[in-house]
Design a protein around this motif. Structure first.
Motif, PDB file in Angstrom:
ATOM      1  N   ASP A 259       0.861  -1.180   0.000  1.00 32.78           N
ATOM      2  CA  ASP A 259       0.000   0.000   0.000  1.00 32.78           C
ATOM      3  C   ASP A 259       0.902   1.235   0.000  1.00 32.78           C
ATOM      4  O   ASP A 259       1.592   1.505   0.980  1.00 32.78           O
ATOM      5  N   PRO A 260       0.899   2.009  -1.098  1.00 35.69           N
ATOM      6  CA  PRO A 260       1.794   3.157  -1.187  1.00 35.69           C
ATOM      7  C   PRO A 260       1.292   4.405  -0.463  1.00 35.69           C
ATOM      8  O   PRO A 260       1.977   5.425  -0.428  1.00 35.69           O
ATOM      9  N   THR A 261       0.127   4.344   0.160  1.00 37.27           N
ATOM     10  CA  THR A 261      -0.498   5.525   0.757  1.00 37.27           C
ATOM     11  C   THR A 261       0.373   6.196   1.806  1.00 37.27           C
ATOM     12  O   THR A 261       0.515   7.415   1.814  1.00 37.27           O
ATOM     13  N   LEU A 262       0.954   5.395   2.734  1.00 36.51           N
ATOM     14  CA  LEU A 262       1.819   5.925   3.790  1.00 36.51           C
ATOM     15  C   LEU A 262       3.112   5.122   3.840  1.00 36.51           C
ATOM     16  O   LEU A 262       3.089   3.899   3.658  1.00 36.51           O
ATOM     17  N   THR A 263       4.227   5.777   4.124  1.00 37.64           N
ATOM     18  CA  THR A 263       5.495   5.044   4.225  1.00 37.64           C
ATOM     19  C   THR A 263       5.457   4.029   5.362  1.00 37.64           C
ATOM     20  O   THR A 263       6.121   3.005   5.297  1.00 37.64           O
ATOM     21  N   SER A 264       4.665   4.268   6.387  1.00 31.70           N
ATOM     22  CA  SER A 264       4.572   3.326   7.519  1.00 31.70           C
ATOM     23  C   SER A 264       3.892   2.021   7.127  1.00 31.70           C
ATOM     24  O   SER A 264       3.910   1.060   7.886  1.00 31.70           O
ATOM     25  N   TYR A 265       3.292   1.962   5.947  1.00 34.98           N
ATOM     26  CA  TYR A 265       2.646   0.731   5.469  1.00 34.98           C
ATOM     27  C   TYR A 265       3.634  -0.221   4.782  1.00 34.98           C
ATOM     28  O   TYR A 265       3.230  -1.231   4.212  1.00 34.98           O
ATOM     29  N   GLN A 266       4.916   0.075   4.826  1.00 35.71           N
ATOM     30  CA  GLN A 266       5.904  -0.731   4.114  1.00 35.71           C
ATOM     31  C   GLN A 266       5.947  -2.176   4.606  1.00 35.71           C
ATOM     32  O   GLN A 266       6.001  -2.449   5.805  1.00 35.71           O
ATOM     33  N   ASN A 267       5.924  -3.109   3.661  1.00 34.96           N
ATOM     34  CA  ASN A 267       6.142  -4.525   3.955  1.00 34.96           C
ATOM     35  C   ASN A 267       7.631  -4.800   3.932  1.00 34.96           C
ATOM     36  O   ASN A 267       8.382  -4.159   3.194  1.00 34.96           O
ATOM     37  N   SER A 268       8.064  -5.787   4.706  1.00 30.28           N
ATOM     38  CA  SER A 268       9.469  -6.169   4.744  1.00 30.28           C
ATOM     39  C   SER A 268       9.599  -7.658   4.461  1.00 30.28           C
ATOM     40  O   SER A 268       9.004  -8.480   5.159  1.00 30.28           O
ATOM     41  N   PHE A 269      10.360  -7.987   3.426  1.00 30.45           N
ATOM     42  CA  PHE A 269      10.674  -9.373   3.075  1.00 30.45           C
ATOM     43  C   PHE A 269      12.143  -9.564   3.404  1.00 30.45           C
ATOM     44  O   PHE A 269      12.999  -8.928   2.782  1.00 30.45           O
ATOM     45  N   ASN A 270      12.459 -10.418   4.370  1.00 30.20           N
ATOM     46  CA  ASN A 270      13.834 -10.526   4.846  1.00 30.20           C
ATOM     47  C   ASN A 270      14.249 -11.981   5.053  1.00 30.20           C
ATOM     48  O   ASN A 270      13.542 -12.754   5.707  1.00 30.20           O
ATOM     49  N   ASN A 271      15.399 -12.320   4.490  1.00 26.70           N
ATOM     50  CA  ASN A 271      16.028 -13.627   4.711  1.00 26.70           C
ATOM     51  C   ASN A 271      15.156 -14.797   4.260  1.00 26.70           C
ATOM     52  O   ASN A 271      15.077 -15.827   4.929  1.00 26.70           O
TER      53      ASN A 271
END
Length: 189
Positions: free
Chosen positions: A147-159
């Motif tokens: 969701d690009p609406t807010l930067t706080s909505y960022q998903n994180s794909f890690n490892n």
């Protein structure tokens, strides 16, 4: 799940070997600040959302862990996953065939692999020591991840091995961060 049901502030929901939950048409399952993780020594299966009128909400620091297929959307099954973690699952989210605009939303969510899998019955394919795919999309007419609406909505794909795998689908990815996506080489015995 054949009635609306909410797990609220449940610190330890412990499914058995290969256990699964099925969200029926017209019903909603909500995990709100709750954790599903097996306490036995084998993986559980996952949560299956059975169509466009079935809904799964995973919100407020909820955790899905050590599942073969943590969330499976069938025929447009709706999911809203926010501010939660999918950890140490073979596959985190699977989105099966849907010919409309898919209603699933995932934002502010962590897809990660920490440690190792517990055993699965039957065993996972040989050589897999990390989550194979954060989100796997198969034959979808239109789907958006993030969701690009807010930067706080960022998903994180890690490892994990693959963040988003899109097969024969129109897929838009927004506001998602991918880190440590190095595949683990398979070694013969």
């Amino acid at each position: 799940v054949d009635v609306p049901f909410t797990f609220l502030n449940c610190p330890s929901i412990n499914p058995g070997t290969n256990a699964w939950m099925e969200v029926s048409l017209g019903q909603t399952l909500t995990l709100d600040n709750s954790k599903i993780m097996p306490q036995c020594d084998t993986m559980w299966d996952g949560i299956y959302i059975k169509g466009v009128t079935a809904t799964l909400n995973v919100i407020n620091n909820s955790l899905l862990q050590q599942a073969k297929n943590a969330v499976v959307s069938e025929s447009g099954g709706r999911y809203f996953i926010e501010q939660s973690t999918l950890r140490n699952n073979y596959k985190d989210i699977i989105v099966k065939t849907y010919m409309g605009t898919h209603p699933g939303i995932v934002r502010s969510t962590n897809f990660t692999m920490i440690g190792s899998f517990i055993p699965a019955l039957p065993a996972l394919p040989f050589g897999h020591s990390k989550t194979v795919c954060g989100i796997e999309i198969q034959d979808n007419a239109d789907i958006t991840i993030g969701d690009p609406t807010l930067t706080s909505y960022q998903n994180s794909f890690n490892n994990i091995l693959v963040g988003v795998r899109s097969i024969n689908s129109k897929t838009k990815i927004a506001n998602s961060r991918f880190a440590n996506m190095n595949p683990t080489p398979i070694q013969a015995l």
